[in-house]
Design a protein around this motif. Structure first.
Motif, PDB file in Angstrom:
ATOM      1  N   LYS A  18       6.555  -4.174  -3.867  1.00  0.00           N
ATOM      2  CA  LYS A  18       5.154  -3.884  -3.559  1.00  0.00           C
ATOM      3  C   LYS A  18       4.279  -4.502  -4.638  1.00  0.00           C
ATOM      4  O   LYS A  18       4.627  -4.474  -5.817  1.00  0.00           O
ATOM      5  N   THR A  19       3.130  -5.036  -4.238  1.00  0.00           N
ATOM      6  CA  THR A  19       2.162  -5.579  -5.181  1.00  0.00           C
ATOM      7  C   THR A  19       1.163  -4.490  -5.535  1.00  0.00           C
ATOM      8  O   THR A  19       0.637  -3.815  -4.652  1.00  0.00           O
ATOM      9  N   VAL A  20       0.929  -4.325  -6.821  1.00  0.00           N
ATOM     10  CA  VAL A  20      -0.013  -3.325  -7.312  1.00  0.00           C
ATOM     11  C   VAL A  20      -1.081  -4.073  -8.099  1.00  0.00           C
ATOM     12  O   VAL A  20      -0.752  -4.887  -8.959  1.00  0.00           O
ATOM     13  N   THR A  21      -2.343  -3.826  -7.792  1.00  0.00           N
ATOM     14  CA  THR A  21      -3.423  -4.462  -8.545  1.00  0.00           C
ATOM     15  C   THR A  21      -4.354  -3.380  -9.065  1.00  0.00           C
ATOM     16  O   THR A  21      -5.261  -2.945  -8.363  1.00  0.00           O
ATOM     17  N   GLN A  25      -7.371  -5.639 -13.198  1.00  0.00           N
ATOM     18  CA  GLN A  25      -6.216  -6.143 -13.941  1.00  0.00           C
ATOM     19  C   GLN A  25      -5.439  -7.134 -13.076  1.00  0.00           C
ATOM     20  O   GLN A  25      -5.648  -7.222 -11.876  1.00  0.00           O
ATOM     21  N   SER A  26      -4.530  -7.856 -13.726  1.00  0.00           N
ATOM     22  CA  SER A  26      -3.725  -8.814 -12.987  1.00  0.00           C
ATOM     23  C   SER A  26      -2.703  -8.081 -12.124  1.00  0.00           C
ATOM     24  O   SER A  26      -2.406  -6.916 -12.349  1.00  0.00           O
ATOM     25  N   GLN A  27      -2.168  -8.786 -11.166  1.00  0.00           N
ATOM     26  CA  GLN A  27      -1.187  -8.201 -10.263  1.00  0.00           C
ATOM     27  C   GLN A  27       0.058  -7.742 -11.017  1.00  0.00           C
ATOM     28  O   GLN A  27       0.505  -8.385 -11.955  1.00  0.00           O
ATOM     29  N   LYS A  28       0.601  -6.627 -10.567  1.00  0.00           N
ATOM     30  CA  LYS A  28       1.886  -6.149 -11.045  1.00  0.00           C
ATOM     31  C   LYS A  28       2.737  -5.849  -9.826  1.00  0.00           C
ATOM     32  O   LYS A  28       2.226  -5.793  -8.712  1.00  0.00           O
ATOM     33  N   PHE A  29       4.018  -5.666 -10.058  1.00  0.00           N
ATOM     34  CA  PHE A  29       4.933  -5.452  -8.953  1.00  0.00           C
ATOM     35  C   PHE A  29       5.808  -4.242  -9.241  1.00  0.00           C
ATOM     36  O   PHE A  29       6.152  -3.969 -10.384  1.00  0.00           O
ATOM     37  N   THR A  55       6.017  -0.591 -13.427  1.00  0.00           N
ATOM     38  CA  THR A  55       5.647  -1.882 -12.845  1.00  0.00           C
ATOM     39  C   THR A  55       6.080  -3.006 -13.776  1.00  0.00           C
ATOM     40  O   THR A  55       6.328  -2.795 -14.964  1.00  0.00           O
ATOM     41  N   HIS A  57       5.151  -7.392 -14.566  1.00  0.00           N
ATOM     42  CA  HIS A  57       4.223  -8.487 -14.283  1.00  0.00           C
ATOM     43  C   HIS A  57       4.917  -9.600 -13.506  1.00  0.00           C
ATOM     44  O   HIS A  57       4.271 -10.511 -13.023  1.00  0.00           O
ATOM     45  N   ASN A  59       7.010 -10.947 -10.400  1.00  0.00           N
ATOM     46  CA  ASN A  59       7.516 -10.775  -9.036  1.00  0.00           C
ATOM     47  C   ASN A  59       8.999 -11.145  -8.989  1.00  0.00           C
ATOM     48  O   ASN A  59       9.781 -10.508  -8.286  1.00  0.00           O
TER      49      ASN A  59
END
Length: 108
Positions: A18-21, A25-29, A55, A57, A59
């Motif tokens: 899952k992508t978490v933003t 902030q920058s995207q985290k996974f 999370t 950073h 992917n």
């Protein structure tokens, strides 16, 4: 603690990145893992694990962990014997993403 709970074999239902933003902030996974298990003839779902709260950073790291989980083949969960709805999945002694990244870098 959770490690004193009863363990039960489980079936992996799904695992996905899952992508978490977080705001600004920058995207985290992170991983969403769902397992099912039976206690006294009743089926329960387990979605709580380090992967659902921590999370990364990367992917690629999340994808490697997903692949590692799906290739494992055998799963077990910890559940609260007083309330099996409270359950937790702990994979290979996982403690943090950075520990997992170090494990990935070790030669087999």
């Amino acid at each position: 603690g959770i490690k004193s709970w009863t363990t039960a074999p489980a079936v992996l239902e799904s695992v996905e990145v899952k992508t978490v933003t977080p705001d600004g902030q920058s995207q985290k996974f992170k991983l969403a893992v769902k397992l099912t298990f039976n206690v006294n003839g009743q089926q329960f779902s387990c979605t709580q694990s380090p992967y659902s709260s921590l999370t990364t950073h990367s992917n690629a790291t999340a994808a490697l962990l997903r692949d590692d989980i799906t290739s494992s083949g055998e799963y077990s969960i910890y559940y609260n014997p007083a309330d099996p709805k409270e359950s937790f999945y702990l994979f290979n002694g996982f403690s943090s993403w950075s520990d997992y990244e170090l494990l990935l870098k070790k030669p087999n």
